[in-house]
Scaffold this motif. Sequence first.
Motif, PDB file in Angstrom:
ATOM      1  N   ALA A   1       0.827  -1.211   0.000  1.00 17.03           N
ATOM      2  CA  ALA A   1       0.000   0.000   0.000  1.00 17.03           C
ATOM      3  C   ALA A   1       0.857   1.254   0.000  1.00 17.03           C
ATOM      4  O   ALA A   1       0.498   2.262  -0.632  1.00 17.03           O
ATOM      5  CB  ALA A   1      -0.938  -0.002   1.204  1.00 17.03           C
ATOM      6  N   ALA A   2       1.994   1.213   0.694  1.00 17.21           N
ATOM      7  CA  ALA A   2       2.896   2.371   0.714  1.00 17.21           C
ATOM      8  C   ALA A   2       3.440   2.652  -0.680  1.00 17.21           C
ATOM      9  O   ALA A   2       3.456   3.806  -1.143  1.00 17.21           O
ATOM     10  CB  ALA A   2       4.037   2.123   1.698  1.00 17.21           C
ATOM     11  N   ILE A   3       3.873   1.608  -1.369  1.00 17.75           N
ATOM     12  CA  ILE A   3       4.398   1.775  -2.728  1.00 17.75           C
ATOM     13  C   ILE A   3       3.310   2.277  -3.668  1.00 17.75           C
ATOM     14  O   ILE A   3       3.511   3.229  -4.443  1.00 17.75           O
ATOM     15  CB  ILE A   3       4.983   0.444  -3.246  1.00 17.75           C
ATOM     16  N   ALA A   4       2.137   1.646  -3.583  1.00 20.86           N
ATOM     17  CA  ALA A   4       1.029   2.043  -4.467  1.00 20.86           C
ATOM     18  C   ALA A   4       0.561   3.454  -4.165  1.00 20.86           C
ATOM     19  O   ALA A   4       0.247   4.230  -5.081  1.00 20.86           O
ATOM     20  CB  ALA A   4      -0.132   1.061  -4.310  1.00 20.86           C
ATOM     21  N   GLY A   5       0.518   3.812  -2.881  1.00 28.50           N
ATOM     22  CA  GLY A   5       0.058   5.144  -2.499  1.00 28.50           C
ATOM     23  C   GLY A   5       0.974   6.236  -3.017  1.00 28.50           C
ATOM     24  O   GLY A   5       0.512   7.251  -3.550  1.00 28.50           O
ATOM     25  N   ILE A   6       2.275   6.030  -2.869  1.00 31.51           N
ATOM     26  CA  ILE A   6       3.240   7.025  -3.333  1.00 31.51           C
ATOM     27  C   ILE A   6       3.250   7.111  -4.863  1.00 31.51           C
ATOM     28  O   ILE A   6       3.326   8.195  -5.447  1.00 31.51           O
ATOM     29  CB  ILE A   6       4.650   6.689  -2.810  1.00 31.51           C
ATOM     30  N   THR A   7       3.122   5.946  -5.518  1.00 33.77           N
ATOM     31  CA  THR A   7       3.223   5.896  -6.975  1.00 33.77           C
ATOM     32  C   THR A   7       1.970   6.399  -7.679  1.00 33.77           C
ATOM     33  O   THR A   7       2.047   7.122  -8.674  1.00 33.77           O
ATOM     34  CB  THR A   7       3.526   4.460  -7.443  1.00 33.77           C
ATOM     35  N   PHE A   8       0.802   5.995  -7.152  1.00 32.05           N
ATOM     36  CA  PHE A   8      -0.439   6.249  -7.889  1.00 32.05           C
ATOM     37  C   PHE A   8      -1.390   7.238  -7.223  1.00 32.05           C
ATOM     38  O   PHE A   8      -2.512   7.422  -7.681  1.00 32.05           O
ATOM     39  CB  PHE A   8      -1.186   4.915  -8.096  1.00 32.05           C
ATOM     40  N   HIS A   9      -0.956   7.879  -6.125  1.00 32.18           N
ATOM     41  CA  HIS A   9      -1.856   8.757  -5.361  1.00 32.18           C
ATOM     42  C   HIS A   9      -2.501   9.819  -6.243  1.00 32.18           C
ATOM     43  O   HIS A   9      -3.721   9.979  -6.251  1.00 32.18           O
ATOM     44  CB  HIS A   9      -1.086   9.413  -4.214  1.00 32.18           C
ATOM     45  N   ASP A  10      -1.708  10.544  -6.997  1.00 29.15           N
ATOM     46  CA  ASP A  10      -2.252  11.638  -7.802  1.00 29.15           C
ATOM     47  C   ASP A  10      -3.166  11.115  -8.912  1.00 29.15           C
ATOM     48  O   ASP A  10      -4.202  11.716  -9.212  1.00 29.15           O
ATOM     49  CB  ASP A  10      -1.117  12.468  -8.405  1.00 29.15           C
ATOM     50  N   PHE A  11      -2.782   9.999  -9.526  1.00 29.95           N
ATOM     51  CA  PHE A  11      -3.620   9.408 -10.583  1.00 29.95           C
ATOM     52  C   PHE A  11      -4.975   8.998 -10.035  1.00 29.95           C
ATOM     53  O   PHE A  11      -6.016   9.271 -10.642  1.00 29.95           O
ATOM     54  CB  PHE A  11      -2.916   8.193 -11.189  1.00 29.95           C
ATOM     55  N   ILE A  12      -4.974   8.351  -8.874  1.00 27.06           N
ATOM     56  CA  ILE A  12      -6.234   7.921  -8.256  1.00 27.06           C
ATOM     57  C   ILE A  12      -7.086   9.124  -7.893  1.00 27.06           C
ATOM     58  O   ILE A  12      -8.304   9.149  -8.149  1.00 27.06           O
ATOM     59  CB  ILE A  12      -5.950   7.046  -7.020  1.00 27.06           C
ATOM     60  N   GLU A  13      -6.469  10.140  -7.294  1.00 31.22           N
ATOM     61  CA  GLU A  13      -7.210  11.337  -6.883  1.00 31.22           C
ATOM     62  C   GLU A  13      -7.814  12.064  -8.073  1.00 31.22           C
ATOM     63  O   GLU A  13      -8.928  12.577  -7.997  1.00 31.22           O
ATOM     64  CB  GLU A  13      -6.273  12.288  -6.120  1.00 31.22           C
ATOM     65  N   ASN A  14      -7.094  12.108  -9.186  1.00 25.16           N
ATOM     66  CA  ASN A  14      -7.532  12.907 -10.332  1.00 25.16           C
ATOM     67  C   ASN A  14      -8.345  12.142 -11.356  1.00 25.16           C
ATOM     68  O   ASN A  14      -9.145  12.746 -12.084  1.00 25.16           O
ATOM     69  CB  ASN A  14      -6.304  13.529 -11.030  1.00 25.16           C
ATOM     70  N   GLN A  15      -8.167  10.824 -11.434  1.00 28.56           N
ATOM     71  CA  GLN A  15      -8.783  10.063 -12.512  1.00 28.56           C
ATOM     72  C   GLN A  15      -9.834   9.040 -12.064  1.00 28.56           C
ATOM     73  O   GLN A  15     -10.693   8.666 -12.870  1.00 28.56           O
ATOM     74  CB  GLN A  15      -7.687   9.314 -13.314  1.00 28.56           C
ATOM     75  N   LEU A  16      -9.774   8.578 -10.822  1.00 27.85           N
ATOM     76  CA  LEU A  16     -10.635   7.465 -10.418  1.00 27.85           C
ATOM     77  C   LEU A  16     -11.768   7.857  -9.476  1.00 27.85           C
ATOM     78  O   LEU A  16     -12.555   7.000  -9.073  1.00 27.85           O
ATOM     79  CB  LEU A  16      -9.795   6.356  -9.769  1.00 27.85           C
ATOM     80  N   ARG A  17     -11.860   9.132  -9.112  1.00 31.94           N
ATOM     81  CA  ARG A  17     -12.932   9.570  -8.214  1.00 31.94           C
ATOM     82  C   ARG A  17     -14.187   9.884  -9.024  1.00 31.94           C
ATOM     83  O   ARG A  17     -14.717  10.989  -9.029  1.00 31.94           O
ATOM     84  CB  ARG A  17     -12.470  10.775  -7.398  1.00 31.94           C
ATOM     85  N   ASN A  18     -14.645   8.877  -9.724  1.00 37.58           N
ATOM     86  CA  ASN A  18     -15.782   9.003 -10.638  1.00 37.58           C
ATOM     87  C   ASN A  18     -16.927   8.125 -10.149  1.00 37.58           C
ATOM     88  O   ASN A  18     -16.700   6.965  -9.777  1.00 37.58           O
ATOM     89  CB  ASN A  18     -15.350   8.589 -12.054  1.00 37.58           C
ATOM     90  N   PRO A  19     -18.172   8.633 -10.140  1.00 42.05           N
ATOM     91  CA  PRO A  19     -19.294   7.828  -9.629  1.00 42.05           C
ATOM     92  C   PRO A  19     -19.444   6.472 -10.316  1.00 42.05           C
ATOM     93  O   PRO A  19     -19.774   5.478  -9.653  1.00 42.05           O
ATOM     94  CB  PRO A  19     -20.507   8.723  -9.903  1.00 42.05           C
ATOM     95  N   LEU A  20     -19.206   6.394 -11.614  1.00 37.46           N
ATOM     96  CA  LEU A  20     -19.381   5.115 -12.316  1.00 37.46           C
ATOM     97  C   LEU A  20     -18.290   4.114 -11.941  1.00 37.46           C
ATOM     98  O   LEU A  20     -18.550   2.906 -11.873  1.00 37.46           O
ATOM     99  CB  LEU A  20     -19.396   5.343 -13.830  1.00 37.46           C
TER     100      LEU A  20
END
Length: 257
Positions: A87-106
């Motif tokens: 989770a630490a590796i994934a959080g540091i690597t993909f945090h911005d992508f998840i915040e900007n691209q995956l916060r979608n209702p669908l």
Amino acid sequence: MEDLIKAIILGVIQGLTEFLPVSSTAHLIITPWIFGWKGSVDSLSFDIAVHTGTLMSLLYCFWKDWIDIFFKERKILVYLIIGTIPAAIAGITFHDFIENQLRNPLIIVFTLVSVGIIMLIAERTGKKQRDNVNFSDALIIGVAQAVALIPGVSRSGITITAGLFKGLDRAYAAKFSFLLSTPAIAGAATLDFYKSLKIGYSHDYTLFAAGIVTAFITGVLAIKFLLSFLKKYPLNVFIYYRWVLAGVIFLLYFFRS
């Protein structure tokens, strides 16, 4: 006064859904989206506040366990470290992508439904016999926790499910999940705090205090409830809730389009 009520509501939602297997991220994204809430309660600094509240819930409920882990059960400490790394590796690597691209209702609809199906399969096939973890358990549950960075997955839901697939007792899987989430939540709050230093705080300490206190109180209640509940009952009620919530979000999305 209106923002204070919103802060209390979101604190309650964070405290409950961070630990119940229904996805806190989904609820914290969807609630402001449904009601059109903006401002201080929709800020990064407020997110840090409510996550601090749930971190305090974990420390309050498991401080004795952490003392034992540090001084008596060092093997469990090693397993928690192993489980935290993905989770630490994934959080540091993909945090911005998840915040900007995956916060979608669908996307949230999809993860609520699909992870619910996986949870149901785990309930029906898991042996639920062991009350201890090994290296393999820690690694697989840790990878599952990394997947929980995707909105709608649910940290507790996916890690408990991974534990069930590995044959862990349901209540023990939940306890290990909560212990494992402690450094993860602390790390996420620290990362968001670091980001907030770059963009500036929203300094409404009354809202912060309301969010922290309500998240802490409801978090403690949620932890104690789930540990007790899972000693007797399966995850089914949470699975059905996830599917109903996904249906509501799906309908609202298209009615609003």
